[in-house]
Design an enzyme around this catalytic site. Sequence first.
Site, mmCIF file in Angstrom:
data_model
loop_
_atom_site.group_PDB
_atom_site.id
_atom_site.type_symbol
_atom_site.label_atom_id
_atom_site.label_comp_id
_atom_site.label_asym_id
_atom_site.label_seq_id
_atom_site.Cartn_x
_atom_site.Cartn_y
_atom_site.Cartn_z
ATOM 1 N N ASP A 166 0.841 -1.206 0.000
ATOM 2 C CA ASP A 166 0.000 0.000 0.000
ATOM 3 C C ASP A 166 0.874 1.253 0.000
ATOM 4 O O ASP A 166 0.372 2.376 -0.074
ATOM 5 C CB ASP A 166 -1.022 -0.009 1.148
ATOM 6 C CG ASP A 166 -0.388 -0.152 2.518
ATOM 7 O OD1 ASP A 166 0.856 -0.168 2.616
ATOM 8 O OD2 ASP A 166 -1.145 -0.246 3.517
ATOM 9 N N SER A 167 2.202 1.063 0.022
ATOM 10 C CA SER A 167 3.128 2.172 -0.229
ATOM 11 C C SER A 167 2.839 2.797 -1.591
ATOM 12 O O SER A 167 3.277 3.911 -1.868
ATOM 13 C CB SER A 167 4.578 1.678 -0.183
ATOM 14 O OG SER A 167 4.756 0.558 -1.012
ATOM 15 N N ASP B 21 -0.857 -6.280 -0.235
ATOM 16 C CA ASP B 21 -1.231 -5.665 1.036
ATOM 17 C C ASP B 21 -2.743 -5.573 1.153
ATOM 18 O O ASP B 21 -3.420 -5.189 0.189
ATOM 19 C CB ASP B 21 -0.688 -4.227 1.087
ATOM 20 C CG ASP B 21 0.494 -4.088 2.035
ATOM 21 O OD1 ASP B 21 0.647 -4.934 2.935
ATOM 22 O OD2 ASP B 21 1.256 -3.131 1.861
ATOM 23 N N LYS C 251 -0.989 -9.464 3.031
ATOM 24 C CA LYS C 251 -0.251 -8.959 4.201
ATOM 25 C C LYS C 251 -1.165 -8.062 5.029
ATOM 26 O O LYS C 251 -1.824 -7.175 4.477
ATOM 27 C CB LYS C 251 1.010 -8.208 3.746
ATOM 28 C CG LYS C 251 1.797 -7.614 4.923
ATOM 29 C CD LYS C 251 3.203 -7.225 4.537
ATOM 30 C CE LYS C 251 3.335 -5.916 3.806
ATOM 31 N NZ LYS C 251 2.845 -4.720 4.559
ATOM 32 N N GLU D 297 -1.338 -5.725 8.769
ATOM 33 C CA GLU D 297 -0.518 -5.071 9.792
ATOM 34 C C GLU D 297 -1.115 -5.256 11.186
ATOM 35 O O GLU D 297 -2.317 -5.050 11.384
ATOM 36 C CB GLU D 297 -0.401 -3.573 9.491
ATOM 37 C CG GLU D 297 0.341 -3.280 8.200
ATOM 38 C CD GLU D 297 0.539 -1.791 7.963
ATOM 39 O OE1 GLU D 297 0.222 -0.982 8.852
ATOM 40 O OE2 GLU D 297 1.019 -1.444 6.870
ATOM 41 N N GLU E 120 9.353 -4.246 10.506
ATOM 42 C CA GLU E 120 9.757 -2.914 10.037
ATOM 43 C C GLU E 120 10.236 -2.073 11.217
ATOM 44 O O GLU E 120 9.545 -1.981 12.248
ATOM 45 C CB GLU E 120 8.570 -2.231 9.334
ATOM 46 C CG GLU E 120 8.941 -0.855 8.778
ATOM 47 C CD GLU E 120 7.965 -0.311 7.743
ATOM 48 O OE1 GLU E 120 7.002 -1.036 7.367
ATOM 49 O OE2 GLU E 120 8.163 0.826 7.290
HETATM 50 O O1 KIV Z 1 3.537 -1.100 1.630
HETATM 51 C C1 KIV Z 1 4.717 -1.475 1.607
HETATM 52 O O2 KIV Z 1 5.456 -1.213 0.658
HETATM 53 C C2 KIV Z 1 5.222 -2.236 2.741
HETATM 54 C C3 KIV Z 1 6.697 -2.427 2.835
HETATM 55 C C4 KIV Z 1 7.354 -1.164 3.218
HETATM 56 C C5 KIV Z 1 7.052 -3.547 3.746
HETATM 57 O O3 KIV Z 1 4.468 -2.652 3.562
#
Ligand code: KIV
Length: 275
Positions: free
Chosen positions: A56-57, A95, A124, A126, A192
């Site tokens: 989600d970056s 994500d 993924k 969090e 992280e």
């Molecule tokens: O969203 C993302 O790119 C991430 C990484 C920084 C691990 O979660």
Amino acid sequence: MSDPADVAASRRKPTTLLRLAQMHREREKIAVLTCYDASFARLMDEAGVDALLVGDSLGMVVQGRTDTLPVTTEEIAYHTACVARGNHGAWVIADMPFGSYHASTEQSIANACRLFQAGAQMVKLEGAWAAPTIRALTDRGMPVCAHLGFTPQTVHALGGYRVQGRDSDGAALLRRQAHEVVEAGAQMLVLELVPSTLARELTAELPIPTIGIGAGRDCSGQVLVMHDMLGVTPGKLPRFVRRFVEGSADVREAVQRFVRDVKNGAYPDESLHGY
Ligand code: KIV
């Protein structure tokens, strides 16, 4: 005549969950990069990246937002489908964005299904608070990567980009959380901004691969945001980021160097830990 790049990619045996677990057991380093489109997926796959994270970056590096919170499941699904089309052998992780697994188990299952249908092989989530959801997803055959330490979706609650688990109470909490997500069925764990000693201990005691970002050199693998390692992100970067594009002839070589340096332990070095 077939494209030599296609031939190279098709020769590579696809990365599986079993293979990733074996890499963790045998201490073979796992190289992971974020990826958001088909062209980079193909290039990274050919360069030997083990797993592609549709993070989600993308909210920040693709959409130009200040944090990851506005990203939606549909947006992650769109980019996951793009990545899956370009990829052949790398493991694809998507994500689950902010809000997509917060309301109920039903909501989480429906959103995770959307991402698997788009081409994800793992999602993924969090935070250890999501352990019941991790259980619900893994019970239904959807592999989950947990994400602990600094979790960008809770940036406001954490008071900014800070290393987590620094003091003994913080370290004990993180250790408890790591065991909780493993217990719930997580098959990979992103750590992280975690002190390197704690990340080393967790990697040694957990049965699943740990993927570090700002967590020292002793995790099972490393992940970086592609725009950071390619020198595209403007301004000051966290200390743990290495701009692999510097000294490389092109993007392909930068990605190959990332893979090589993660695999042989040259990235990261101790001075690159922290923020
Ligand atoms: O969203 C993302 O790119 C991430 C990484 C920084 C691990 O979660």
